[in-house]
Design an enzyme around this catalytic site. Structure first.
Site, short mmCIF file in Angstrom:
data_model
loop_
_atom_site.label_atom_id
_atom_site.label_comp_id
_atom_site.label_asym_id
_atom_site.label_seq_id
_atom_site.Cartn_x
_atom_site.Cartn_y
_atom_site.Cartn_z
NE ARG A 35 -15.04 17.62 -7.61
CZ ARG A 35 -13.79 17.18 -7.02
NH1 ARG A 35 -13.43 17.74 -5.75
NH2 ARG A 35 -12.88 16.62 -7.65
CE LYS A 197 7.61 8.54 -10.70
NZ LYS A 197 7.67 8.70 -9.56
N GLY A 353 -6.97 13.19 -13.45
CA GLY A 353 -6.66 14.56 -12.82
C GLY A 353 -6.02 15.64 -14.05
N GLY A 376 -9.32 9.34 -9.47
CA GLY A 376 -8.99 8.19 -8.97
C GLY A 376 -9.91 7.09 -9.18
P1 AMP Z 1 0.25 11.70 -14.42
O1 AMP Z 1 -0.19 12.42 -12.99
O2 AMP Z 1 1.00 10.51 -14.24
O3 AMP Z 1 -1.02 11.89 -15.27
O4 AMP Z 1 1.42 12.76 -15.05
C1 AMP Z 1 1.06 14.23 -15.27
C2 AMP Z 1 2.42 14.79 -15.29
O5 AMP Z 1 3.25 14.33 -16.07
C3 AMP Z 1 2.26 16.29 -15.40
O6 AMP Z 1 2.43 17.08 -14.34
C4 AMP Z 1 3.35 16.54 -16.52
O7 AMP Z 1 4.09 17.74 -16.47
C5 AMP Z 1 4.25 15.29 -16.42
N1 AMP Z 1 4.87 14.97 -17.61
C6 AMP Z 1 4.58 15.02 -19.00
N2 AMP Z 1 5.51 14.65 -19.83
C7 AMP Z 1 6.75 14.58 -19.05
C8 AMP Z 1 7.98 14.28 -19.50
N3 AMP Z 1 8.37 14.13 -20.91
N4 AMP Z 1 8.89 14.43 -18.73
C9 AMP Z 1 8.45 14.85 -17.22
N5 AMP Z 1 7.35 14.89 -16.77
C10 AMP Z 1 6.28 14.88 -17.87
#
Ligand code: AMP
Length: 395
Positions: A35, A197, A353, A376
């Site tokens: 940064r 999610k 992130g 974010g």
């Molecule tokens: P996000 O912060 O929503 O971008 O999610 C990132 C996280 O999603 C990472 O820590 C990954 O380990 C998790 N992730 C990716 N694929 C899967 C999966 N099939 N099952 C559970 N967690 C997952």
């Protein structure tokens, strides 16, 4: 869009909001200088013009004044990176800051103490912003990571510089790169959305549907779409309250002519662990007791084809649980496809992130067109929101 290149800073004091929220180790040594490095071009240009620079930033989330969050810890590193001595004011407002700013000569740099030692910063307090503003002649915002916050130093301060305000080079590059994807994009445009999610990405998905030709949906989100379409997801992560929403997204995509690509096969494991037993299974028929943790080989072949035909690519979120080596292959392969597409002339933007962490970890940083610095802030721009820190400069 006014940037520092539209100003001559000779004999002017630039007050710059930077994002020096860097990680420190137990001995308060900076462990990642990205940064600070990223702010250097802006600072260099102002100093080269014959201006002086007042740097303001936050560090961590202090509750009042907390020595461990003092920006004094990063003074030497900042000095080393900029190649000039950097002065320090032990409070960002008040007599010391005023005197130090008033005595700055062309070519000199002053770093102010952590803005968040004052609750007024995050509260967006106008009087506090006015005090900060009184230190400089021209306001520069170069902190993308906080551009989605209406804080005193990121947004409110701009009103005290009706004309003399502009974007730093880093923030300008962020905006320009996102616009290359969201506004003036070369078709076909593909968005790869992974992560855990649907609920956390839903606004992004909805906004992006109007801008893309293809959408690759992977990671944990896969299983909500699979279950919604009648598949068996076993123990895979799945949001049962979002099944209707998933169907609605598929319907909307069809209506808008967007092709959605979801994994057809996955690496399923019998435990959420790097050493679990694993097998490749059809995404619609994950056995009971097993969970999908990465995209399978057929899916990757499909994604590769789409990506190599794309002219613009946006990547947000990993394709699997990349933190575990056994389930990182999909995310690594995805990085390779995007790198290849980029080499063939596509514009690729990675942000949010976890995908940035993955890109760095697997060495794709220099093989994509742009890696966004603001998690974010980037997500909010993808959601179609106007960021207050950006709007305040454009006003
Ligand atoms: P996000 O912060 O929503 O971008 O999610 C990132 C996280 O999603 C990472 O820590 C990954 O380990 C998790 N992730 C990716 N694929 C899967 C999966 N099939 N099952 C559970 N967690 C997952």
């Amino acid at each position: 869009m006014k940037t520092i290149n539209d100003f001559n800073f000779a004999d002017k004091k630039a007050i710059i909001r930077v994002d020096f929220n860097v990680p420190l180790d137990d001995n308060f040594k900076v462990t990642d200088t990205t940064r600070i490095d990223a702010a250097k071009p802006t600072i260099d240009k102002i100093l080269a013009d014959g201006g002086s620079v007042i740097l303001m930033s936050h560090l961590g989330r202090p509750k009042g004044v907390e020595e461990k969050y003092s920006l004094h810890h990063i003074l030497k590193t900042t000095s080393d990176i900029l190649g000039v001595p950097v002065q320090f004011a032990a409070d960002c407002i008040g007599e010391e800051a005023k005197n130090a700013a008033a005595n700055l000569k062309p070519g000199e740099v002053l770093l102010l103490e952590n803005l968040r030692f004052h609750a007024e910063e995050e509260a967006g307090d106008v009087a506090f912003a006015k005090e900060l503003a009184s230190l400089g002649d021209i306001y520069v915002n170069d902190a993308f990571g906080t551009a989605h916050r209406a804080h005193a130093s990121t947004t409110i301060i701009a009103q005290f510089f009706p004309i003399a305000k502009c974007f730093g080079l880093l923030l300008a590059k962020e905006i320009e790169s996102l616009n290359k994807v969201l506004k003036n994009s070369q078709k076909p445009v593909t968005a790869v959305l992974g992560g855990s999610k649907v609920s956390s990405k839903i606004t992004v998905i909805e906004n992006i549907l109007d801008k893309v030709d293809h959408m690759i949906i992977g990671g944990g989100m896969t299983f909500t779409f699979v279950k919604a379409q009648g598949g068996k997801v076993g123990n895979s992560i799945c949001e049962d309250d979002k099944l209707e929403l998933a169907l609605e997204i598929l319907r909307l995509a069809k209506e808008k002519g967007v092709q959605i690509h979801i994994p057809v096969d996955v690496v399923a494991a019998d435990d959420f662990s790097n050493t679990a037993n694993s097998q490749i299974v059809d995404v619609m028929a994950i056995p009971d007791g097993w969970e999908g943790l990465d995209a399978g080989p057929k899916s990757l072949e499909n994604f590769k084809k789409v990506l190599l035909e794309s002219k613009t690519i946006l990547w947000n979120g990993p394709l699997g649980v990349f933190e575990m080596e056994s389930f990182a292959k999909g995310t690594i392969a995805l990085g390779e496809f995007i790198a290849e597409a980029t080499e063939n002339g596509a514009f690729s933007l990675v942000g949010g992130g976890d995908s940035v962490a993955a890109v760095k970890q697997f060495g794709f940083e220099d093989k994509v067109s742009y890696v966004s610095t603001g998690g974010g802030a980037m997500l909010e721009m993808l959601e179609g929101k106007v960021l207050p820190g950006i709007a305040a400069i454009l006003d």
